[in-house]
Design an enzyme around this catalytic site. Structure first.
Site, mmCIF file in Angstrom:
data_model
loop_
_atom_site.group_PDB
_atom_site.id
_atom_site.type_symbol
_atom_site.label_atom_id
_atom_site.label_comp_id
_atom_site.label_asym_id
_atom_site.label_seq_id
_atom_site.Cartn_x
_atom_site.Cartn_y
_atom_site.Cartn_z
ATOM 1 N N LYS A 53 0.937 -1.193 0.392
ATOM 2 C CA LYS A 53 0.028 -0.182 0.187
ATOM 3 C C LYS A 53 1.060 0.936 0.048
ATOM 4 O O LYS A 53 0.825 2.365 -0.516
ATOM 5 C CB LYS A 53 -0.800 -0.201 1.275
ATOM 6 C CG LYS A 53 -2.210 -0.836 1.248
ATOM 7 C CD LYS A 53 -2.928 -0.948 2.166
ATOM 8 C CE LYS A 53 -3.617 -2.247 2.335
ATOM 9 N NZ LYS A 53 -4.508 -2.866 3.916
ATOM 10 N N GLN A 97 -5.134 -1.078 9.624
ATOM 11 C CA GLN A 97 -5.555 -2.842 9.591
ATOM 12 C C GLN A 97 -5.796 -4.050 10.372
ATOM 13 O O GLN A 97 -5.264 -3.750 11.475
ATOM 14 C CB GLN A 97 -3.794 -3.117 9.157
ATOM 15 C CG GLN A 97 -3.436 -4.612 8.149
ATOM 16 C CD GLN A 97 -4.061 -4.762 6.230
ATOM 17 O OE1 GLN A 97 -3.645 -3.729 5.949
ATOM 18 N NE2 GLN A 97 -4.148 -5.517 5.942
ATOM 19 N N ASP A 120 -11.816 2.415 3.294
ATOM 20 C CA ASP A 120 -12.119 0.712 3.405
ATOM 21 C C ASP A 120 -13.697 1.034 3.100
ATOM 22 O O ASP A 120 -14.338 0.538 2.843
ATOM 23 C CB ASP A 120 -11.751 0.887 5.137
ATOM 24 C CG ASP A 120 -10.574 -0.650 4.812
ATOM 25 O OD1 ASP A 120 -10.126 -0.988 3.896
ATOM 26 O OD2 ASP A 120 -10.254 -0.745 5.995
#
Ligand code: GUN
Length: 299
Positions: A53, A97, A120
């Site tokens: 990422k 995460q 997200d």
């Protein structure tokens, strides 16, 4: 033989488009999108995701902020960091995460992220906006699946779509997106009765159950488009002792004999997820600054 849908090339093209849009935002408005990623602990798979990422964020010209916290971090410390990122004007996207260590309640952390920065799309506000047809941020993997489906099939109106899997991250949001695209949507799962028969009705079959090669070729309607979201690591003794390899939720070899097109694993949906995370970060940046992301050049 089914056509293989090449997610790697699709994702590379998407990242090129995003890089052009980031440059445009920078030139025209002096804005550089910033994405903050929070990693608690040292889960090896998460380490790989976070590294990829960070690299891809920088490659498209965005700022990348990585926050690594030790495994024994408590919930209050994560919430404190999220509050600081919410308030930071250089941060337009926040990703924590998952999975988080056991002492931290993920729902509390996700609820603390400013929904406008929730790239997200996991916050209940964004889940609710998706379910009610509003304009929020959409989870990355479902977004990538929809892009590939539209690219391959064009208009999806009236098609029968079956989503196997009911997670909050993939199955449920993808079902809403397919419904919004005028598909007739069935959500099935590992406990559905007559799963093969349900699958055989699908013009679009999405596998997101997390069971290696569960969906067989003869479950697939001839010519159907199959999207395999599964990423399962299985032992591969043929490659040597202790070796492993990645397979999807679909048995690719048999599925290729029935499907019209299918996303392979690896190289299908997987590469699209980070590309869509960058797309979401760009969208969040524009909205935070009162700009319309669709005004940016799509070349
Ligand atoms: N862990 C594995 N995939 C993801 C993802 O897409 N988002 C977050 N937050 N955690 C993950």
């Amino acid at each position: 033989m089914a056509q293989l849908i090449d997610g790697k090339t699709f994702a590379a093209n998407l990242r090129r488009t995003i890089a052009g849009q980031v440059a445009q935002l920078n030139r025209g408005h002096g804005i550089t999108p910033g994405l903050a990623v929070v990693l608690v602990g040292n889960d090896p798979a998460s380490e790989v995701y976070v590294r990829n990422k960070g690299r891809q964020t920088i490659e498209v010209g965005m700022q990348s902020f990585e926050h690594r916290l030790p495994q024994n971090t408590d919930e209050a410390q994560v919430l404190d960091l999220v509050a600081r990122l919410n308030a930071d004007p250089n941060v337009h996207g926040i990703l924590v995460q998952l999975p988080l260590p056991d002492q931290i309640n993920s729902a509390h952390v996700l609820a603390a992220i400013d929904p406008k920065k929730d790239v997200d799309g996991f916050h209940v506000i964004n889940a609710g906006l998706l379910a009610t047809g509003g304009k929020g941020l959409v989870p990355c993997t479902p977004l990538g699946c929809m892009m590939m489906l539209h690219d391959h099939l064009g208009d999806l109106s009236g098609l029968d779509a079956v989503v196997v899997g009911r997670s909050n991250i993939v199955g449920k949001p993808l079902a809403h997106l397919l419904l919004a695209a005028n598909c007739t949507v069935t959500i099935a799962h590992s406990r559905s009765r007559d799963l093969p028969d349900i699958c055989r009705k699908a013009d679009i079959l999405v596998a997101a159950v997390g069971r290696p090669r569960m969906i067989k070729g003869d479950w697939i309607k001839p010519g159907a488009t199959v999207i395999d979201v599964g990423i399962n690591r299985i032992p591969a003794p043929e490659k040597g002792e202790g070796k492993s390899r990645l397979v999807g939720d679909v048995d690719l070899a048999s599925a290729q004999k029935h499907a019209g097109a299918i996303t392979p694993v690896p190289g299908g949906v997987g590469p699209m997820t980070i590309a869509c995370l960058l797309a979401n970060t760009l969208t969040a940046t524009c909205r935070i600054h009162g700009l319309d992301p669709s005004d940016l050049d799509a070349r």
